[in-house]
Design an enzyme around this catalytic site. Structure first.
Site, short mmCIF file in Angstrom:
data_model
loop_
_atom_site.label_atom_id
_atom_site.label_comp_id
_atom_site.label_asym_id
_atom_site.label_seq_id
_atom_site.Cartn_x
_atom_site.Cartn_y
_atom_site.Cartn_z
N CYS A 265 -37.25 -7.32 -25.46
CA CYS A 265 -35.88 -7.06 -25.02
C CYS A 265 -35.23 -6.03 -25.94
O CYS A 265 -35.14 -6.24 -27.15
CB CYS A 265 -35.08 -8.35 -25.01
SG CYS A 265 -33.43 -8.12 -24.33
N CYS B 116 -47.94 23.59 -6.23
CA CYS B 116 -47.62 23.93 -4.84
C CYS B 116 -47.86 22.74 -3.93
O CYS B 116 -47.07 22.46 -3.02
CB CYS B 116 -48.43 25.14 -4.37
SG CYS B 116 -50.20 24.97 -4.57
N CYS C 38 -41.61 26.89 4.73
CA CYS C 38 -40.44 26.70 3.86
C CYS C 38 -40.55 27.56 2.60
O CYS C 38 -39.55 27.83 1.93
CB CYS C 38 -40.27 25.24 3.48
SG CYS C 38 -41.54 24.60 2.38
N ASN D 240 -30.24 -2.33 -17.56
CA ASN D 240 -29.43 -3.54 -17.71
C ASN D 240 -29.09 -3.79 -19.17
O ASN D 240 -29.85 -3.43 -20.08
CB ASN D 240 -30.15 -4.77 -17.13
CG ASN D 240 -31.13 -5.37 -18.11
OD1 ASN D 240 -30.78 -6.19 -18.94
ND2 ASN D 240 -32.39 -4.94 -18.03
N PHE E 173 -41.04 -10.26 -26.80
CA PHE E 173 -40.97 -9.39 -27.99
C PHE E 173 -40.54 -7.99 -27.55
O PHE E 173 -40.90 -7.00 -28.16
CB PHE E 173 -42.34 -9.28 -28.67
CG PHE E 173 -42.82 -10.56 -29.31
CD1 PHE E 173 -41.96 -11.64 -29.52
CD2 PHE E 173 -44.15 -10.67 -29.75
CE1 PHE E 173 -42.42 -12.81 -30.12
CE2 PHE E 173 -44.61 -11.83 -30.35
CZ PHE E 173 -43.75 -12.91 -30.53
N CYS F 190 -44.89 20.85 -1.63
CA CYS F 190 -45.02 21.02 -0.18
C CYS F 190 -44.52 19.77 0.55
O CYS F 190 -44.96 18.66 0.26
CB CYS F 190 -46.48 21.27 0.19
SG CYS F 190 -46.72 21.47 1.97
N CYS G 233 -53.15 24.24 -10.65
CA CYS G 233 -52.23 23.35 -11.38
C CYS G 233 -51.70 22.22 -10.51
O CYS G 233 -51.13 21.27 -11.03
CB CYS G 233 -51.09 24.15 -11.98
SG CYS G 233 -49.87 24.72 -10.78
#
Lengths: 466, 419
Positions: B134, B381, B344, B73, B132, B385, B378
């Site tokens: 914006c 995967c 997949c 905004n 303090f 998934c 890590c």
């Protein structure tokens, strides 16, 4: 295919009003709006080595074109499709996606609705066709000529690919319009005449010639007398062209071989559908129609008759589990109020001047044969008559064996033309693809054959060993 | 059933769900609708010297089918006269005496601050929030984030406010700063009773590819705006944790940044917040979302055998450590459940192209196999998934004691010590 006109009798229904026809034959897979396409495309998981692509006989990179739709790149999506399948528009509408790409979608295993691949493909191909965006052009001239016999999906795909490869191509089409099954065979609530014509124009714009109303015949005596239709001798084609692609599909519907078959209201399903498509659905059917057979063509004829106002009964000699029609087609027919009558064999079509009914025998299942289909036996004394006004037989189509026999050196296998992996027949100058090779499969199979046969022809004419 | 009532730095509210100072708290009409819907508090749209707003004002980041993953905004503080705001605040307080009404403010001079504080206290507000943070329009005039980014100015202005205020004062911090703790500690030094964070993040939402306009466009031009919404939540959580875990910081924290559900709220509270503020979700869906926040939070506390919000505060704050304090001998590896795998192969390609080449395709099945010997654990995967709980990260017993970087043999300082 031959045309049979049905004589007007009181047993036939009037041709429905235009507005009624438009409504009842409206497309069962309506086009997606841009917003709908975005939402659907965004659902795609972009699988690695995707099962949908593996299931596509023309090997379209489906996750890629869907991603291109998602990124608001419909032009790129159309290119991805047309690179593999120049008839991607019709395949989007007429493919049995439920058993091909959409049937393979991994979402099925999550009990989620598979991606609406057919309609997404239609969205992209329509975008390119409506905006006349073309991706291919005539290749460097090879100064060689190829004749394509049959302007159906196999022939068009072959002609397009050959043109890209630099050949002069002439397609010989016996009917008034090219398109084959897309113009005369598939159900009009999947693909309309306008769709078919638009696609043929788009594909042929690349610069091959289509000679419609031109039948290729083996002997001069087969030449027609009609001034409107022409015949061309196969021998002349052999002399004039460097290679010939046979893509003439199948022949007439197989006769039942039972008494009463020659009554005027008895018709083959292929011929019935041909007439329906030719007349833009403005045909009349019997009040009560019996369809014999339960393959996908039988179901199409049954649904079309029902949409024209008939009470339709499908007769099949084996059980529901044995029918070759896809489950979704049967469900579609049931939704159109088509009734199914299993374990029934017709023995005679009754009627003196007109069809009055079908004499049938009830069968019982006695076991399972080696193909896994029910073994059946007629039940003694089970004879009954099913009253009706029209019979459509749909128990397969003939192969055009007589024509094939006129080509020396062509080898047939169960009436199908034998080809090697390059779609070359045992006569080196002849290549073949589509229904005349596989005995009658989907449009997408024919497209893949035509495309690959073109590449086979290219290798052959370059002097590479096939 | 758990009690959602809170006492936040002395501000009592029926629940911890407050509306942030933003368009949803622009008018008394809106704030009363919000309280009727069930919101526990509202921070009024920032009061200050007169301003003028532009048209258009908002820009959004969509991700595939999801709208407003992020919202930007370029709207300023209230554009309504101070007396109108004061009158409406009075009306709200009279009709909803038990709800928390907080006046957000932004002024230049000490006198202006003092004057407004007095007028607000006269109509019964429960506290103040000093804007303090914006990031646009006001900072150019030496207010908003211009204050938040300079700890000394932040401390000074806070102390001005504290001279006059008898009600609790919250300092709202800007995230457009390298180290949020500097600003938080400055507010604490200035005497603030609490902080709230984060304000919006500097941003330009997007570029229109047809017109080349930056968005949101004001007649073809844009400016850096404040970014918020679900996309900013991880940034906000990190900043909340940085302050909550800071040994010298002791003030209550009101958490802000991408909060949309009770789950988001619970995460902020676990990270150390004791109230939360919401804006974008209300701008997207309206005030009624609070119904689910209240029931969801209440059920969640019950499920954890907790009686009050304060029981939930801060459990996770001290679990955000410096990297070098993490155990290098802890190990997980991925495990694929072949029963729920849909084939997949996104895990395969993610690992192959984007991670550590530790997933193999197998003959005869679409279910990939984890190469446990090279899997570094890590998580990638399991993140890609699409099936819940199909890929889990399973702890491997290495049989080794905890080892942190400071003591690790590969640490150059260690190597130097050995030689």
């Amino acid at each position: 295919m031959i045309e049979i006109s049905i004589k007007e009798t009181t047993r036939l229904l009037p041709i429905p009003e235009e507005a009624t026809l438009t409504k009842s034959f409206s497309n069962i897979k309506p086009a997606l709006s841009a917003g709908e396409a975005m939402i659907e495309a965004s659902r795609c998981l972009f699988c690695h080595d995707a099962p949908c692509t593996q299931a596509c006989p023309s090997s379209i990179d489906i996750p890629m074109f869907i991603r291109q739709i998602m990124s608001q790149n419909p032009k790129g999506a159309a290119k991805t499709i047309f690179t593999q399948n120049i008839l991607g528009k019709s395949c989007a509408s007429v493919c049995p996606t439920q058993v091909l790409c959409e049937g393979a979608c991994v979402y099925n295993d999550m009990n989620e609705k598979p991606i609406d691949i057919g309609r997404l493909q239609g969205f992209a191909t329509d975008y390119a066709i409506e905006n006349n965006i073309r991706f291919f052009q005539k290749g460097q001239p090879t100064r060689k000529k190829v004749a394509v016999i049959g302007g159906g999906p196999a022939g068009l795909a072959c002609a397009h690919e050959l043109t890209v490869l630099g050949y002069e191509v002439v397609v010989y089409e016996a009917h008034e319009k090219a398109g084959g099954l897309n113009a005369y065979g598939v159900a009009p609530y999947k693909f309309t005449n306008a769709d078919a014509a638009e696609e043929v124009d788009y594909v042929s714009q690349i610069g091959f010639t289509i000679k419609t109303k031109t039948r290729v015949v083996a002997q001069t005596e087969e030449t027609t007398s009609s001034s409107d239709y022409h015949t061309v001798l196969l021998n002349d084609l052999e002399k004039d062209y460097d290679a010939i692609f046979l893509g003439m599909g199948l022949g007439e519907s197989k006769k039942l071989g039972i008494p009463g078959e020659n009554l005027p209201e008895v018709q083959g399903a292929a011929e019935f559908i041909y007439q329906l498509r030719k007349e833009e659905q403005k045909i009349s059917v019997g009040r009560r129609v019996v369809v014999i057979g339960a393959g996908n063509t039988a179901i199409d004829a049954a649904v079309e008759s029902a949409k024209l106002g008939a009470d339709v009964q499908v007769l099949y000699h084996r059980t529901a589990q044995d029918q070759s029609a896809y489950d979704f087609e049967v469900a579609h027919a049931k939704a159109a109020n088509v009734k199914f009558c299993y374990l029934v064999t017709p023995s005679e079509i009754i009627g003196s001047q007109h069809v009055e009914g079908v004499r049938c025998l009830q069968n019982e299942v006695t076991g399972v044969d080696d193909r896994g289909k029910s073994k059946i036996n007629p039940i003694l004394g089970s004879e009954f008559v099913l009253p009706c006004d029209m019979v459509i037989y749909a128990t397969g189509q003939e192969k055009q064996v007589r024509f094939y026999h006129s080509i020396s050196g062509l080898t047939l296998e169960h009436g199908k033309i034998l080809v090697n992996p390059n779609y070359q027949t045992t006569h080196p100058k002849y290549f073949a693809g589509g229904d005349c090779v596989n005995g009658g499969k989907e449009v997408v199979n024919a497209v893949a054959h035509g495309r690959d046969a073109a590449r086979g022809i290219h290798r052959y004419l370059l002097g590479e060993k096939n | 059933m758990a009690d959602l009532k809170i006492n936040f730095a002395g501000i009592i509210a029926p629940n911890p769900f407050w509306l942030a100072s933003a368009p949803p708290t622009n008018t008394g009409y809106q704030v009363m609708r919000a309280f009727e819907a069930g919101w526990g508090g509202a921070v009024w749209k920032t009061l200050g010297q007169p301003i003028v707003n532009v048209s258009s004002r908002y820009g959004a980041l969509n991700y595939k089918n999801d709208r407003m993953m992020g919202l930007n905004n370029i709207e300023l503080i209230t554009d309504r006269p101070l007396e109108v705001n004061i009158r409406e605040m009075k009306e709200v307080k009279e009709r909803f005496p038990n709800h928390a009404l907080i006046a957000s403010m932004m002024f230049e001079t000490k006198e202006e601050w003092h004057d407004c504080i007095k007028r607000c206290e006269d109509v019964g507000v429960d506290g103040f929030e000093l804007n303090f943070g914006c990031p646009h329009g006001m900072c150019e005039r030496g207010m908003g984030s211009a204050v938040g980014q300079n700890p000394d100015v932040c401390e000074k202005i806070t102390s001005w406010v504290m001279e006059a205020a008898t009600k609790p004062v919250i300092v709202k911090l800007t995230p457009n700063i390298t180290d949020i703790t500097k600003a938080g500690l400055a507010a604490q030094r200035g005497g603030a009773n609490a902080v709230s964070l984060i304000n919006t993040i500097n941003s330009v939402t997007r570029v229109d590819l047809e017109t080349f306009e930056p968005m949101p466009s004001v007649n073809g031009y844009s400016t850096h705006g404040g970014y918020c919404g679900p996309a900013v939540k991880p940034i906000a959580l990190n900043m909340v944790s940085a302050l909550a875990a800071h040994p010298d910081f002791h003030l209550p924290i009101s958490g802000i940044g991408g909060i949309e559900t009770w789950r988001d709220s619970a995460e902020f509270i676990l990270m150390g917040a004791s109230s939360v503020q919401v804006c974008t979700a209300v701008m997207h869906y309206g005030f009624r979302i609070v119904t689910d926040m209240i029931t969801g939070m209440s059920d969640y506390l019950d499920s954890k055998n907790m009686k009050a919000i304060e029981d939930l505060v801060g459990h996770t704050a001290h679990r955000v450590k410096r990297w070098e304090e993490l155990d290098l001998n802890y190990k997980v590896v991925a495990h694929i459940d072949p029963g729920t795998c849909i084939g997949c192969q996104l895990c395969y390609i993610a690992c192959e192209d984007g991670a550590h080449q530790s997933i193999a395709l197998q003959e005869g099945t679409r279910v990939p196999a984890i190469k446990e010997e090279s899997c570094v654990g890590c998580n990638l995967c399991s993140l890609v998934c699409p099936v819940d709980d199909c890929i889990s990260m399973v702890k491997v017993n290495t049989g080794k004691e905890k080892l942190v970087w400071a003591e690790h043999p590969a640490n150059p300082h260690q190597i130097a010590a050995i030689h």
